[in-house]
Design an enzyme around this catalytic site. Structure first.
Site, short mmCIF file in Angstrom:
data_model
loop_
_atom_site.label_atom_id
_atom_site.label_comp_id
_atom_site.label_asym_id
_atom_site.label_seq_id
_atom_site.Cartn_x
_atom_site.Cartn_y
_atom_site.Cartn_z
CB SER A 235 -37.50 13.11 11.49
OG SER A 235 -37.33 14.26 10.44
CG ASP B 162 -36.46 10.52 7.99
OD1 ASP B 162 -36.31 11.76 7.50
OD2 ASP B 162 -37.90 10.42 8.08
CG ASP C 120 -33.96 14.57 7.51
OD1 ASP C 120 -34.23 13.59 6.79
OD2 ASP C 120 -35.00 14.75 8.24
#
Length: 445
Positions: A102, A243, A241
């Site tokens: 992430s 992902d 972000d």
């Protein structure tokens, strides 16, 4: 059972250390594969990843694990987390896997798992997989080993789905948008989708090299986006972000707009259009009191959960809500996605911007946030929150704030930290309350 692998959002850690090794990834593939070998059909798993250097290693290890227990593997290459959730469901796969940490730096990586319905796994499924990790797993016979292949149309499928989430009567032709993809998983898909809808786009964070994901760009590092929006005279900036399941917006003046304001916008707009289900919005205990007051004035409720988008999603499904999210930018819009999707949320914001004809600085600042302060206190061992002095300090803080504020104390799920948050109309009082509780926690440590 104490969790050794799964946290609040899959498995995550520093690559080649602890749980985030190729050996562990292969075992996860074997355990998850065995858990989802149900029925006599040919089983399939979809695997995607972000742009981290370690993604190749983790992908290869997972493929080895899944195929060794008889699962076929479909690899998509770099794609947003919500794309993997979508493809898992649309391709009738038994399981979906996203390799990503992430918003963390490139040195970290993680494994997120989705069930055949496209939703993140339940606590029960994760517990069963974790239990299998400690056992001797049955491998497939030589003739039944799975096959692995890459597909080329995954990005196109996702772009098509994302574009369908925009109302049919909305085009983005008159907007200039800076799109910051954090050198992450959406570096191709999101700019393409927004450009195809007519906008003039200026890209940022779209040159991944394996090591620069989230480095000075993206939703947790907004300075570059703010400067670019102002320099280009853009109407708005959107930041994802690593992902792409998180969204933060920057208005035309360079001011950041967090998830609370985005939820206020989407929730109130959908309510006015008769699209909002459940009569409110689901958020976590960290969302600002200002959001709760704004929704209340609109006749809408705010349902709070523990921190973590999985808990938001559980409450949404249980209560029939279709809008939820986190202050940090996770937006879950169940009409369009089964997990947080920064691009889908961005298109809802852009649609509102087009329809209003107003600048983003007016449209996206729907309430004044109540003064809020969060501080972390590190501890080495034990349970500081069980100490009577800490309990007394918390009670005193809650009493001082009265009905005009809140105190939220919680342990971090990933680090040995006590997180102390307070908010209220009096900023000085909020500061005193937080400092007093932090001092008590340090004393207990």
């Amino acid at each position: 059972m104490t969790r050794q692998f799964f946290g609040t959002d899959g498995i995550r850690g520093r690559t080649n250390k602890g749980v985030m090794t190729a050996a562990t990834a292969m075992r996860v593939g074997q355990a998850a594969g065995r858990h989802f070998l149900r029925g006599d059909h040919r089983h399939r798993v979809v695997i995607g990843k972000d742009t981290r250097l370690s993604g190749y290693m983790m992908e290869s290890a997972l493929v080895a694990g899944f195929t060794s227990v008889g699962m076929d593997v479909v690899m998509t290459g770099p794609l947003p987390t919500p794309a993997i959730a979508l493809l898992t469901r649309e391709m009738r796969a038994d399981l979906g896997v996203m390799i990503s940490a992430s918003h963390n730096p490139f040195e970290d990586n993680g494994i997120k798992l989705f069930g055949p319905d496209g939703f993140k796994l339940s606590d029960d499924d994760e517990a069963r997989i974790e239990a299998l990790l400690e056992t001797e797993l049955e491998l497939a016979d030589a003739a039944d080993i799975g096959r692995a292949r890459r597909i080329d149309d995954a990005r196109g499928r996702y772009i098509h789905a994302v574009k369908r989430s925009l109302p049919d009567d909305v085009r983005l032709d008159d907007l200039t948008i800076v799109v910051d993809c954090a050198h992450g998983a959406a570096y191709e898909a999101t700019p393409s989708a927004i450009w195809e809808l007519g906008a003039k786009i200026i890209t940022l964070g779209v040159e991944p090299n394996g090591r620069n994901i989230n480095d000075g760009v993206g939703s947790t590092s907004l300075d570059a986006l703010k400067a670019r929006v102002i320099a280009e005279g853009a109407d708005i900036g959107i930041a994802l972000d690593g992902d792409a399941d998180r969204l933060i917006v920057v208005d035309e003046k360079g001011t950041a707009v967090d998830g609370d304001q985005i939820m206020a916008l989407i929730g109130s707009q959908w309510a006015a259009q008769g699209r909002l289900r459940g009569g409110g919005v689901v958020a976590t205990i960290m969302s600002n009191l200002g959001l709760e007051r704004f929704l209340d004035a609109k006749g809408l409720s705010l349902i709070r959960t523990k921190v973590g988008d999985r808990y938001v999603l559980e409450a949404m499904k249980a209560g029939g809500y279709n809008v939820g999210g986190e202050q940090s930018g996770h937006m879950i819009l169940l009409d369009h996605a089964t997990t947080g999707d920064g691009t889908v949320a961005a298109l809802q914001v852009l649609a509102a911007l087009v329809k209003s004809g107003r600048p983003a600085s007016e449209m996206l600042h729907l309430f004044d946030p109540v003064p809020q302060l969060l501080q972390n206190v590190r501890f080495e061992s034990g349970d500081p929150l069980a100490a009577q002095a800490v309990k007394d300090a918390i009670a005193a803080g809650e009493s001082d704030l009265g009905g005009s504020g809140r105190v939220v104390i919680r342990k971090s799920g990933t680090e040995p930290l006590i997180r102390v948050m307070a908010e209220g109309d009096d900023a000085d009082l909020v500061k005193r309350v937080v400092h007093s509780i932090c001092d008590a926690v340090r004393g207990a440590c």
